[in-house]
Write an enzyme that holds these catalytic residues in place. Structure first.
Site, PDB file in Angstrom:
ATOM      1  N   MET A  35       0.844  -1.198   0.000  1.00 27.72           N
ATOM      2  CA  MET A  35       0.000   0.000   0.000  1.00 27.72           C
ATOM      3  C   MET A  35       0.881   1.250   0.000  1.00 27.72           C
ATOM      4  O   MET A  35       0.420   2.331   0.378  1.00 27.72           O
ATOM      5  CB  MET A  35      -0.931  -0.005   1.208  1.00 27.72           C
ATOM      6  CG  MET A  35      -1.912  -1.186   1.169  1.00 27.72           C
ATOM      7  SD  MET A  35      -3.415  -0.911   2.124  1.00 27.72           S
ATOM      8  CE  MET A  35      -2.762  -0.598   3.733  1.00 27.72           C
ATOM      9  N   GLU A  40      11.935  -0.384   4.994  1.00 30.49           N
ATOM     10  CA  GLU A  40      12.884  -1.506   4.870  1.00 30.49           C
ATOM     11  C   GLU A  40      12.178  -2.867   4.828  1.00 30.49           C
ATOM     12  O   GLU A  40      12.686  -3.818   4.252  1.00 30.49           O
ATOM     13  CB  GLU A  40      13.879  -1.484   6.040  1.00 30.49           C
ATOM     14  CG  GLU A  40      15.163  -0.771   5.719  1.00 30.49           C
ATOM     15  CD  GLU A  40      15.855  -1.293   4.458  1.00 30.49           C
ATOM     16  OE1 GLU A  40      16.189  -2.482   4.412  1.00 30.49           O
ATOM     17  OE2 GLU A  40      16.047  -0.504   3.522  1.00 30.49           O
ATOM     18  N   HIS A  42       9.328  -3.543   3.303  1.00 29.41           N
ATOM     19  CA  HIS A  42       8.958  -3.759   1.896  1.00 29.41           C
ATOM     20  C   HIS A  42      10.216  -4.046   1.068  1.00 29.41           C
ATOM     21  O   HIS A  42      10.199  -4.870   0.154  1.00 29.41           O
ATOM     22  CB  HIS A  42       8.268  -2.518   1.322  1.00 29.41           C
ATOM     23  CG  HIS A  42       6.995  -2.151   2.026  1.00 29.41           C
ATOM     24  ND1 HIS A  42       6.892  -1.058   2.853  1.00 29.41           N
ATOM     25  CD2 HIS A  42       5.782  -2.733   2.024  1.00 29.41           C
ATOM     26  CE1 HIS A  42       5.670  -0.975   3.324  1.00 29.41           C
ATOM     27  NE2 HIS A  42       4.965  -1.982   2.842  1.00 29.41           N
ATOM     28  N   SER A 190       6.667  -0.491  10.349  1.00 30.31           N
ATOM     29  CA  SER A 190       5.287  -0.363   9.898  1.00 30.31           C
ATOM     30  C   SER A 190       5.105   1.044   9.346  1.00 30.31           C
ATOM     31  O   SER A 190       5.691   2.001   9.872  1.00 30.31           O
ATOM     32  CB  SER A 190       4.325  -0.546  11.081  1.00 30.31           C
ATOM     33  OG  SER A 190       3.048  -0.024  10.767  1.00 30.31           O
ATOM     34  N   SER A 191       4.295   1.151   8.310  1.00 29.55           N
ATOM     35  CA  SER A 191       4.035   2.483   7.758  1.00 29.55           C
ATOM     36  C   SER A 191       3.331   3.360   8.794  1.00 29.55           C
ATOM     37  O   SER A 191       3.341   4.582   8.680  1.00 29.55           O
ATOM     38  CB  SER A 191       3.159   2.357   6.509  1.00 29.55           C
ATOM     39  OG  SER A 191       3.771   1.468   5.605  1.00 29.55           O
TER      40      SER A 191
HETATM   41  O1  PAF Z   1      -0.101  -5.753   3.485  1.00 32.52           O
HETATM   42  C1  PAF Z   1      -0.529  -4.827   2.756  1.00 32.52           C
HETATM   43  O2  PAF Z   1       0.133  -3.820   2.532  1.00 32.52           O
HETATM   44  C2  PAF Z   1      -1.921  -4.934   2.171  1.00 32.52           C
HETATM   45  O3  PAF Z   1      -2.805  -5.550   3.045  1.00 32.52           O
HETATM   46  C3  PAF Z   1      -1.951  -5.620   0.794  1.00 32.52           C
HETATM   47  C4  PAF Z   1      -1.483  -7.062   0.868  1.00 32.52           C
HETATM   48  C5  PAF Z   1      -1.056  -4.852  -0.168  1.00 32.52           C
HETATM   49  C6  PAF Z   1      -3.372  -5.602   0.242  1.00 32.52           C
HETATM   50  O4  PAF Z   1      -3.868  -4.316   0.107  1.00 32.52           O
END
Ligand code: PAF
Length: 290
Positions: A35, A40, A42, A190-191
């Site tokens: 999203m 880090e 991601h 976490s964002s």
């Molecule tokens: O984990 C996330 O960022 C979201 O839940 C996802 C998997 C991209 C679905 O919107």
């Protein structure tokens, strides 16, 4: 570095056409759904995808259907410029950035419900959340057509829901789970960490300390799950301003809450704790055999 020329695509049909061509030429497609507000955690997913795939696609879509009323959809951090640069630096080939109208056009009517798993823990606190997650994930898998999709262990219940859906609906994609990336003091990336004020931020690492302490107690033979939860609650409330939403000691696959931790049962210890209006989640897996 792989992709000096990161491509940005907005239209699902364009990506589907591209994915068909990759598949025809025998390329392995790795996919990282996100999203945005990339950190880090991601980047670790992207690196793993990069190492194992010929083509890496990441999606960036703040999915409205997984946010409840009163949740942070409107204020969820949106940082497209820095996300693009991070994706480029991690060797992503295609960044898929659809808008809501492309994903949920007028007349949209189809949702996926993974029963049981979706209604406990996060699902109990956030009704409808996993319906939105399952729905967008199956849509993204149908658009990107990946051989492998990468998810973070940080969202353990999301992993359980996605794995169940992929198995139940015969989706031809492998799900790979990547360990949680943490700050040096243990706070899971976490964002939503950007919402914490200084005092909340300095208290928040107690979440990981409490999880580790409970895991350690299980490894030393403690079997009383309610007792473990009480100890975690004490640790958290005495070391921070956190307000516990839930604490769980559950079977790692079924997510059924345990009263007694039995030998040989994989255990997921998880929690959600509010710091002011910011709700943080974290978890640890423990094999009670070990
Ligand atoms: O984990 C996330 O960022 C979201 O839940 C996802 C998997 C991209 C679905 O919107």
């Amino acid at each position: 570095m792989h992709s000096a020329n990161l491509k940005i695509l907005h239209a699902p049909a364009d990506l589907q056409t591209m994915a068909d061509a990759w598949r025809r030429s025998g390329k392995q497609i790795g996919f990282v759904p996100t999203m945005g507000a990339l950190h880090e955690g991601h980047a670790a997913l992207m690196r793993q995808a990069r190492a194992a795939s010929d083509v890496v696609v990441a999606s960036l879509f703040v999915n409205p259907t997984q946010f409840g009323k009163g949740e942070d959809f409107a204020k969820y951090p949106r940082t497209l410029d820095s996300d693009r640069e991070r994706a480029r630096a991690e060797g992503v080939d295609v960044l898929f950035v659809p808008d809501s109208a492309a994903m949920y056009p007028t007349g949209y009517a189809t949702f996926v419900d993974v029963e049981g798993l979706s209604s406990v823990l996060e699902g109990a606190s956030r009704p409808g959340h996993f319906r939105g997650v399952a729905t967008v994930v199956i849509k993204l898998l149908n658009i990107v057509k990946p051989h492998t999709a990468y998810f973070g262990q940080k969202d353990a219940q999301q992993v359980a829901v996605v794995k169940r859906m992929v198995a139940d609906l015969n989706i031809d994609a492998r799900i790979v789970v990547v360990p949680t990336v943490r700050e040096p003091d243990g706070l899971a990336l976490s964002s939503r960490n950007v919402y914490l004020d200084a005092a909340q931020r300095s208290g928040a690492p107690v979440l990981h300390r409490a999880l580790r302490a409970a895991a350690e107690r299980i490894r030393h033979g403690v079997t009383d799950a309610p007792g473990l939860k009480a100890e975690m609650a004490d640790m958290i409330t005495s070391a921070s301003s956190g307000v516990v939403d839930y604490l769980s000691v559950a079977h790692a696959e079924t997510l059924m809450e345990l009263t007694t931790v039995s030998t040989g049962v994989p255990v997921l210890i998880s929690l959600a704790v509010r710091f002011g209006t910011t709700r943080l989640i974290d978890n640890i897996l423990v094999d009670s055999n070990s």
